[in-house]
Design an enzyme around this catalytic site. Sequence first.
Site, PDB file in Angstrom:
ATOM      1  N   CYS A 116       0.676  13.198  11.581  1.00  0.00           N
ATOM      2  CA  CYS A 116      -0.288  13.654  10.581  1.00  0.00           C
ATOM      3  C   CYS A 116      -1.076  12.475  10.023  1.00  0.00           C
ATOM      4  CB  CYS A 116       0.437  14.389   9.455  1.00  0.00           C
ATOM      5  SG  CYS A 116      -0.670  15.159   8.239  1.00  0.00           S
ATOM      6  N   CYS A 117      -0.386  11.383   9.711  1.00  0.00           N
ATOM      7  CA  CYS A 117      -1.051  10.180   9.210  1.00  0.00           C
ATOM      8  C   CYS A 117      -2.045   9.644  10.231  1.00  0.00           C
ATOM      9  CB  CYS A 117      -0.025   9.093   8.880  1.00  0.00           C
ATOM     10  SG  CYS A 117       0.909   9.363   7.358  1.00  0.00           S
ATOM     11  N   CYS A 199      -2.005  10.949  -0.122  1.00  0.00           N
ATOM     12  CA  CYS A 199      -2.202  12.402  -0.059  1.00  0.00           C
ATOM     13  C   CYS A 199      -1.275  13.093  -1.066  1.00  0.00           C
ATOM     14  CB  CYS A 199      -1.919  12.914   1.347  1.00  0.00           C
ATOM     15  SG  CYS A 199      -3.102  12.371   2.588  1.00  0.00           S
ATOM     16  N   CYS A 202       2.373  14.030  -0.223  1.00  0.00           N
ATOM     17  CA  CYS A 202       3.220  12.907   0.177  1.00  0.00           C
ATOM     18  C   CYS A 202       3.365  11.846  -0.908  1.00  0.00           C
ATOM     19  CB  CYS A 202       2.661  12.264   1.444  1.00  0.00           C
ATOM     20  SG  CYS A 202       2.610  13.377   2.858  1.00  0.00           S
ATOM     21  N   CYS A 227       1.945   4.015   6.992  1.00  0.00           N
ATOM     22  CA  CYS A 227       1.300   5.130   7.702  1.00  0.00           C
ATOM     23  C   CYS A 227       0.583   4.701   8.970  1.00  0.00           C
ATOM     24  CB  CYS A 227       0.330   5.859   6.787  1.00  0.00           C
ATOM     25  SG  CYS A 227      -0.992   4.808   6.167  1.00  0.00           S
TER      26      CYS A 227
END
Length: 231
Positions: A116-117, A199, A202, A227
């Site tokens: 996702c990162c 985000c 997170c 990340c």
Amino acid sequence: MQNQFLESLESQTDIEEGLKNLSKQVSGKIVFSTSFGIEDQVLSHIIFQNKIENIEVFTLDTGRLFPQTYAVWDKTLLQYNATIKAYYPSNEKVESYVNTNGINAFYNSVELRKECCFIRKVEPLNRALKNVSVWITGLRAEQSDNRSNLKKIEWDEERQLYKYNPLLDWTTEEVVNYLKQNGVPYNTLHDENFVSIGCAPCTRATQPGEDFRAGRWWWEDKSKKECGLHR
């Protein structure tokens, strides 16, 4: 000659002077990446207030930022009459990830979180850094163990550019005092014990005694808390 100048930035203590000289001495593209944290707001203030030319300021909008982050982004644009270029993740890659794994799949494994990162941060960053000669960041040594051995000026072999960390030796107290003394807008989440802000899903507030990165990906092992933006 240009490389000699860049290496001289390692001993540069006056950030305003360093950035001004950087904009004059480097012939290639210079960029500064901001996530609107307190460190980045210091550098944005210096660049915008002094109208330092030839430094492009950009940010990564992951699509899952806090409302407070968008608020300080907007306030920064208005206060300095500035331009901040936004980079966004590929909609096709985001759709594929969510449709395959779920909307909050990053909680399920380190691999899914890093994927996702990569989609929301790393790939857009790679586009932003294409054909760049110098990348300016707000990294500080005390932010994490992984950053304690950084230098102010480093060669990024993978991206083939110089990375300049002018605030490397600053303490959190120095950063906060600078913001107050100069009336710099900041993310109000910092007033609620959010230290490192990314985000929304997170990031959480930290507790007294926790380290700088404790509020990021708190469900993972401490050693994994990067990340991929800064290797």
